[in-house]
Design a protein around this motif. Structure first.
Motif, PDB file in Angstrom:
ATOM      1  N   ASP A  42       0.814  -1.224   0.000  1.00 58.99           N
ATOM      2  CA  ASP A  42       0.000   0.000   0.000  1.00 58.99           C
ATOM      3  C   ASP A  42       0.849   1.276   0.000  1.00 58.99           C
ATOM      4  OD1 ASP A  42      -2.271  -1.516  -0.079  1.00 58.99           O
ATOM      5  OD2 ASP A  42      -2.764  -1.307   2.037  1.00 58.99           O
ATOM      6  N   ASN A  79      -5.341  -6.104   2.682  1.00 61.10           N
ATOM      7  CA  ASN A  79      -5.384  -6.562   1.289  1.00 61.10           C
ATOM      8  C   ASN A  79      -6.004  -7.938   1.168  1.00 61.10           C
ATOM      9  OD1 ASN A  79      -3.618  -4.997  -1.094  1.00 61.10           O
ATOM     10  ND2 ASN A  79      -3.226  -4.280   0.983  1.00 61.10           N
ATOM     11  N   LEU A  84      -9.150  -1.982   0.532  1.00 61.67           N
ATOM     12  CA  LEU A  84      -8.176  -1.539  -0.463  1.00 61.67           C
ATOM     13  C   LEU A  84      -8.047  -0.020  -0.506  1.00 61.67           C
ATOM     14  CD1 LEU A  84      -9.317  -3.965  -3.306  1.00 61.67           C
ATOM     15  CD2 LEU A  84      -7.654  -4.390  -1.489  1.00 61.67           C
ATOM     16  N   VAL A  87      -4.463   1.154  -1.615  1.00 60.99           N
ATOM     17  CA  VAL A  87      -3.799   0.583  -2.792  1.00 60.99           C
ATOM     18  C   VAL A  87      -3.702   1.672  -3.851  1.00 60.99           C
ATOM     19  CG1 VAL A  87      -3.870  -1.202  -4.554  1.00 60.99           C
ATOM     20  CG2 VAL A  87      -4.714  -1.703  -2.256  1.00 60.99           C
ATOM     21  N   TYR A  92      -2.182  -1.434  -8.784  1.00 62.90           N
ATOM     22  CA  TYR A  92      -3.092  -2.173  -9.660  1.00 62.90           C
ATOM     23  C   TYR A  92      -2.464  -2.370 -11.038  1.00 62.90           C
ATOM     24  CZ  TYR A  92      -6.907  -1.459  -6.296  1.00 62.90           C
ATOM     25  OH  TYR A  92      -7.702  -1.469  -5.181  1.00 62.90           O
ATOM     26  N   TYR A 148      -7.127  -4.446 -11.366  1.00 62.54           N
ATOM     27  CA  TYR A 148      -7.842  -4.634 -10.099  1.00 62.54           C
ATOM     28  C   TYR A 148      -8.199  -6.105  -9.875  1.00 62.54           C
ATOM     29  CZ  TYR A 148     -11.582  -4.339  -6.601  1.00 62.54           C
ATOM     30  OH  TYR A 148     -12.365  -4.522  -5.492  1.00 62.54           O
ATOM     31  N   ARG A 152      -6.891  -8.838  -7.083  1.00 58.24           N
ATOM     32  CA  ARG A 152      -7.716  -9.551  -6.120  1.00 58.24           C
ATOM     33  C   ARG A 152      -7.502 -11.064  -6.214  1.00 58.24           C
ATOM     34  NH1 ARG A 152      -7.131  -7.717  -2.887  1.00 58.24           N
ATOM     35  NH2 ARG A 152      -8.773  -8.698  -1.658  1.00 58.24           N
TER      36      ARG A 152
END
Length: 327
Positions: A42, A79, A84, A87, A92, A148, A152
């Protein structure tokens, strides 16, 4: 070393200054034991590069008789669970090449359907203004930047980074020294570090499994933090999820969040800290999480509390890369 926060260049510079890696970023530390205090992620742009570097060094150090340890920080937990907020777009973007176009197409279809449902529930849109209304595609890209969905997937329990992080403890002890991201609250007077680590890993895995199942069943909203999101249909959150959300590791007194040892007045914190040291037979605790001011390694309580977060990611924290060395 303390919080990296995506500062891959700063971490490399530190490890080279310590002669632990060479110019090719390969391990040269021999039998050194290197400990990360968490919050690799982050804020900064290069969290993925930081994790890739440490994952490589972890294997190389073990082959050379050394060790690389890591404890989870609160940003790793965030995370994993889907919080998020911190982030960066650059983080990303590091995953954009891994993103299956079909994944974005399916997500956009679901997103568009949700927009239509919201409009139906909320009535007609407000009168137009001079500013053009963003299109659904623009809203989607703002909410879910390129990379993104690959991000994830990588942080899921089965993903490359999620599975690695889930294998890490939240508190590490080496020779009567505890290494932890935030600190050890009074909860550790009554609970051993080993039992906490075992329970915390189990609870975190159960939270991810339960949350994923509830999302798939349509009971929790997609793409939201599993620790805070409410049910889609207005029904109560299942008791099993509520119990997991109440676990110590997600609380401000949990070891990845606690700031008392770093920040509370000595008159308040000393008896709590000393009680933990005595109960767990520790000589000292080394922690990150709370940036020092000024940005240098500091100690409290006769050097038994070592504060190692010196704001390594300088673009945000205006600090410097630092390490605590036990020799």
């Amino acid at each position: 070393f303390g919080d990296v926060h995506g500062g891959a260049g700063e971490l490399r510079a530190l490890l080279r200054a310590l002669t632990l890696i060479d110019d090719a970023d390969d391990w040269r530390g021999g039998q050194t034991r290197l400990v990360s205090l968490g919050d690799l992620l982050d804020r900064g742009p290069d969290s993925r590069a930081v994790m890739d570097l440490l994952m490589k060094l972890e294997k190389q150090a073990a082959a050379d008789g050394g060790q690389l340890h890591m404890v989870l920080g609160n940003h790793e937990i965030m995370n994993l669970t889907g919080d998020l907020r911190y982030v960066s777009e650059a983080e990303y973007a590091a995953f954009a090449a891994d993103e299956d176009p079909g994944m974005r197409t399916a997500a956009y279809a679901a997103f568009s359907a949700e927009l239509i449902r919201e409009q139906d529930q909320n009535g007609p849109p407000p009168p137009p203004t001079d500013e053009p209304e963003p299109t659904p595609a623009e809203l989607f890209d703002a909410r879910f930047p390129p990379g993104y969905f690959a991000h994830r997937a990588a942080f899921s329990a089965a993903g490359r980074y999620g599975s690695w992080l889930l294998s890490k403890p939240q508190v590490l002890t080496l020779e009567n020294i505890a290494f932890v991201h935030g600190g050890l609250s009074e909860a550790f007077v009554s609970e051993s570090i080993d039992s906490f680590n075992v329970r915390a890993e189990r609870e975190l895995r159960e939270l991810l499994t339960t949350g994923t199942q509830l999302v798939a069943a349509g009971r929790l909203p997609r793409w939201q933090d599993l620790l805070t999101s409410g049910p889609v249909d207005g029904t109560p959150v299942p008791p099993s999820l509520l119990e997991l959300r109440g676990a110590l590791q997600f609380d401000r007194a949990g070891p990845s969040w606690y700031r008392g040892t770093a920040a509370c007045h000595p008159l308040i914190e000393r008896p709590r800290f000393e009680a933990v040291l005595e109960a767990r037979q520790l000589d000292r605790v080394v922690m990150g999480h709370t940036p020092t001011n000024p940005r240098v390694i500091q100690t409290r309580f006769e050097d038994r509390a070592v504060l190692a977060d010196t704001g390594m990611y300088g673009s945000y924290y205006k600090g410097r890369p630092s390490a605590v060395i036990f020799d």
